[in-house]
Design an enzyme around this catalytic site. Structure first.
Site, PDB file in Angstrom:
ATOM      1  N   LYS A 112     -11.808  -0.058   0.580  1.00 55.01           N
ATOM      2  CA  LYS A 112     -11.723   0.961   0.258  1.00 55.01           C
ATOM      3  C   LYS A 112     -11.799   1.708  -0.826  1.00 55.01           C
ATOM      4  O   LYS A 112     -10.836   0.632  -1.788  1.00 55.01           O
ATOM      5  CB  LYS A 112     -10.633   2.254   2.120  1.00 55.01           C
ATOM      6  CG  LYS A 112      -9.665   1.560   1.582  1.00 55.01           C
ATOM      7  CD  LYS A 112      -8.875   2.311   3.011  1.00 55.01           C
ATOM      8  CE  LYS A 112      -7.647   2.146   2.807  1.00 55.01           C
ATOM      9  NZ  LYS A 112      -7.438   0.719   3.403  1.00 55.01           N
ATOM     10  N   ASP A 127      -6.304   2.248  -2.683  1.00 58.18           N
ATOM     11  CA  ASP A 127      -7.523   2.719  -2.145  1.00 58.18           C
ATOM     12  C   ASP A 127      -7.841   3.322  -1.430  1.00 58.18           C
ATOM     13  O   ASP A 127      -9.357   3.738  -0.564  1.00 58.18           O
ATOM     14  CB  ASP A 127      -7.941   1.226  -1.761  1.00 58.18           C
ATOM     15  CG  ASP A 127      -6.476   0.715  -0.484  1.00 58.18           C
ATOM     16  OD1 ASP A 127      -5.516   1.863  -0.618  1.00 58.18           O
ATOM     17  OD2 ASP A 127      -6.010   0.041   0.281  1.00 58.18           O
ATOM     18  N   SER A 181       0.954  -1.070   0.052  1.00 60.76           N
ATOM     19  CA  SER A 181       0.099   0.151  -0.014  1.00 60.76           C
ATOM     20  C   SER A 181       0.711   1.059  -0.348  1.00 60.76           C
ATOM     21  O   SER A 181       1.925   1.811  -0.874  1.00 60.76           O
ATOM     22  CB  SER A 181      -0.435  -0.226   1.282  1.00 60.76           C
ATOM     23  OG  SER A 181      -1.490   1.241   0.916  1.00 60.76           O
ATOM     24  N   ASP A 211      -1.634   1.259  -3.677  1.00 60.23           N
ATOM     25  CA  ASP A 211      -2.821   0.263  -4.264  1.00 60.23           C
ATOM     26  C   ASP A 211      -4.158   1.012  -4.454  1.00 60.23           C
ATOM     27  O   ASP A 211      -4.773  -0.418  -4.777  1.00 60.23           O
ATOM     28  CB  ASP A 211      -2.946  -0.862  -3.146  1.00 60.23           C
ATOM     29  CG  ASP A 211      -3.233  -0.538  -1.190  1.00 60.23           C
ATOM     30  OD1 ASP A 211      -3.110   0.820  -1.766  1.00 60.23           O
ATOM     31  OD2 ASP A 211      -4.128  -1.260  -1.217  1.00 60.23           O
TER      32      ASP A 211
HETATM   33  C1  VG1 Z   1      -3.352   2.447   8.559  1.00 60.73           C
HETATM   34  C2  VG1 Z   1      -3.847   3.179   8.897  1.00 60.73           C
HETATM   35  C3  VG1 Z   1      -5.262   2.337   8.759  1.00 60.73           C
HETATM   36  C4  VG1 Z   1      -5.931   1.801   7.138  1.00 60.73           C
HETATM   37  C5  VG1 Z   1      -4.346   1.118   7.234  1.00 60.73           C
HETATM   38  C6  VG1 Z   1      -4.566  -0.059   4.982  1.00 60.73           C
HETATM   39  O1  VG1 Z   1      -3.190   1.447   9.387  1.00 60.73           O
HETATM   40  O2  VG1 Z   1      -3.974   4.081   9.651  1.00 60.73           O
HETATM   41  O3  VG1 Z   1      -6.920   3.023   8.404  1.00 60.73           O
HETATM   42  O4  VG1 Z   1      -6.792   0.771   7.028  1.00 60.73           O
HETATM   43  O5  VG1 Z   1      -3.666   1.432   7.719  1.00 60.73           O
HETATM   44  O6  VG1 Z   1      -4.773   1.023   4.476  1.00 60.73           O
HETATM   45  P1  VG1 Z   1      -2.210   1.879  10.492  1.00 60.73           P
HETATM   46  O7  VG1 Z   1      -1.951   0.283  11.020  1.00 60.73           O
HETATM   47  O8  VG1 Z   1      -0.354   1.661  10.000  1.00 60.73           O
HETATM   48  O9  VG1 Z   1      -2.587   3.319  11.488  1.00 60.73           O
HETATM   49  V1  VG1 Z   1      -3.801   0.513   3.279  1.00 60.73           V
HETATM   50  O10 VG1 Z   1      -4.422   1.208   1.951  1.00 60.73           O
HETATM   51  O11 VG1 Z   1      -2.288   0.773   3.550  1.00 60.73           O
HETATM   52  O12 VG1 Z   1      -3.690  -0.912   2.501  1.00 60.73           O
HETATM   53 CO    CO Z   2      -3.674   1.432   0.591  1.00 61.06          CO
END
Ligand code: VG1
Ligand code: CO
Length: 543
Positions: free
Chosen positions: A376, A281, A113, A279
């Site tokens: 998302k 989203d 991501s 990615d």
């Molecule tokens: C982060 C964001 C979270 C999101 C996740 C994956 O996670 O805070 O809201 O769902 O990334 O998004 P974390 O645990 O680092 O706070 V993505 O676009 O990386 O699939």
């Molecule tokens: Co993402």
């Protein structure tokens, strides 16, 4: 073609985080690393025999090699068919869509991501289930357990499959169908949104800048914004997906999408700016000299979703992750919609959407989406915004100001402290957790603590419980501090401090967010004693 069974041993630390397994690319390229994890996925879902999967990724370094390995392992494990995005590319929402429209048994998405890509950066794998959504915790726990017990994996020997042209081939008995990664996704968007109205707005001189950050959304945005909606060529910048994202950090926020922010604050600023993550989203929405905080964006989409044909009958309900601001709650209350609060990560929205409880969800981290897929969706949010602006004949700034006037403003910011020593960061939060029960009634920075806990979530659909999802301290005036450690990083720990303060208006609605939040920020530092524990007084990234 022959199938071999390769002996292997468990590799430590293959535990999926907030969104899949993410590690340094070099770690993923180590002997057996990817293979162990892919086999663990197949084992955890009861084997791949006779099943159909979707496969694609965000184009980062190792995406192409990993795709070949996964295909050969799927074939060796007896899968019936794999649908692959051309060039092994698929945005996360497009993968979710393909899983759903083809009724497959799930899909593997190769992405880390928003983490940077390249040989010295990050790589990742997510498994999405048959509903198109990220594997729920029950499944990621099973996958992790499999990685801890693995002793062999199955591999088909053979040449690379050509993934560069659409069409169907065979790998042993398994069918491999290479599809255009954009076509089905673009068709779905055309059904959900009023492309005529958006196209007319653009023809009337409305200017857009979309920054794809050299990641996966480039081809999608070019097809939809330029080819179908008629925006001039060049509307989409950084449009070619590159293995290292051109050295960019594909995280759509004001810090990493600085090029876009600078343009939106220039004399020549377009009417609307947006950026997406690695990615595809996530999304950042910007107007001329106007930054839309993701929590406000969610609230505005909830308030005006019925402008778009796909949502003309209104919403069934809304959900937000716990750290996301309560702006959307106010819209839900006014419209009489159910509003759910879930832990961080899209996997917690899946059950709510499958059960029909909600069809709009969002996170403070620039993620919004609906039940059109189970992820998302960055471009979806951009199109929803454009549809609303076209229907209301409004600018981004006016829409935002009007929203605050009607609902009041939830000032909001997230402060990230990156690269912390994991033990120290954990000790700091443990220390605070130990003091939470005594906090109620205490006064700090002129605010009185109304409630403090470590957030636990009981899924209303399947009753599963997720504990330890973030410390929250709520004050009597509605202000809030939330703290948790990131579950997507690959080195050290990242502390996320989420800050919120509500102002009802009519005065004081257009202050600088950091300024308006200053007492809440000071309270957070005092309560957790961030500097003493981590040696850091200032965050690395403010969004
Ligand atoms: C982060 C964001 C979270 C999101 C996740 C994956 O996670 O805070 O809201 O769902 O990334 O998004 P974390 O645990 O680092 O706070 V993505 O676009 O990386 O699939
Ligand atoms: Co993402």
């Amino acid at each position: 073609m022959s199938i071999t069974t390769v002996e292997t041993q468990p590799i430590q630390g293959q535990k999926p985080g907030t969104s899949g397994l993410r590690k340094k690319t070099q770690v993923f390229m180590q002997r057996h690393y990817l293979e162990n994890f892919a086999q663990a996925v197949f084992n955890a879902i009861g084997g791949a025999k006779g099943k159909t999967f979707v496969l694609g990724g965000d184009g980062r370094y190792f995406n192409d090699r990993a795709a070949q390995v996964i295909l050969r392992m799927a074939a060796a494990n007896g899968a019936k068919k794999v649908i692959v995005g051309q060039g092994a590319l698929l945005s996360t929402p497009a993968a979710s869509n393909l899983i759903r429209i083809n009724k497959t048994d799930g899909g593997l998405i190769m992405s880390a991501s928003h983490n940077p890509g390249g040989p010295d950066e990050d790589f990742g794998i997510k498994f999405n289930a048959a509903n198109g959504g990220p594997a729920p915790e029950s499944l990621t726990d099973k996958i992790f357990a499999e990685t801890e017990n693995i002793s062999e994996y199955k591999m088909m020997e053979g040449h690379d499959i050509d993934l560069d042209a659409p069409g169907t081939t065979k790998l042993g008995d398994m069918e491999v169908e290479v599809v255009d990664p954009v076509a089905d996704y673009a068709a779905m968007m055309e059904k959900l949104f009023d492309f005529d109205a958006i196209g007319q707005m653009i023809a009337g001189g409305f200017r857009i800048r979309f920054d794809a950050m050299c990641a996966i959304t480039g081809p999608y945005a070019v097809e939809i914004l330029e080819n179908r909606l008629g925006a001039p060529r060049g509307t989409v910048v950084n449009r070619i997906p590159l293995p290292d994202f051109g050295g960019m950090h594909p995280d759509p926020n004001p810090v990493w999408a600085k090029q876009l922010m600078d343009e939106m604050w220039s004399a020549e600023a377009p009417d609307f700016g947006a950026a997406s993550d690695g990615d595809g989203d996530r999304n950042m929405i910007v107007g001329r000299e106007t930054y839309v905080s993701p929590s406000d964006s969610l609230a505005i989409l909830a308030a005006h979703a019925d402008s778009a044909p796909g949502y003309k009958d209104g919403l069934s309900g809304v959900a937000r992750s716990m750290p996301t601001s309560q702006a959307v709650d106010r819209v839900a209350a006014k419209k009489g919609l159910d509003c759910f609060e879930t832990p961080t990560g899209w996997k917690f929205f899946g059950n709510l959407m499958d059960a029909g409880h909600v069809n709009l969800c969002g996170e403070e981290s620039f993620g919004t989406g609906s039940d059109h897929v189970r992820e998302k969706d960055g471009l979806w949010a951009v199109l929803m915004w454009l549809n609303i602006l076209a229907a209301r004949k409004s600018s981004v700034g006016d829409l935002l100001a009007g929203h605050w006037k009607e609902y009041g403003r939830n000032y909001y910011s997230r402060h990230d402290f990156e690269g912390l020593d994991t033990a120290k960061a954990t000790a700091m939060l443990d220390d605070l957790k130990g003091r939470l029960t005594g906090l109620k009634g205490s006064e700090i920075e002129g605010m009185t603590v109304a409630h403090a806990d470590d957030f636990a979530y009981t899924d209303p659909v399947d009753g599963s419980v997720s504990k330890g999802q973030g410390i929250r301290i709520v004050f009597e005036d509605g202000s809030r501090i939330v703290m948790r450690l990131s579950g997507t990083g690959t080195t050290g720990a990242t502390l996320r401090v989420y800050l919120e303060r509500y102002v009802a208006g009519p005065d004081g609605l257009d202050r600088d967010a950091q300024e308006a939040l200053a007492p809440v920020i000071r309270a957070a530092h005092q309560l957790a004693d961030i500097e003493r524990h981590t040696g850091r007084s200032e965050p690395d990234v403010i969004t």
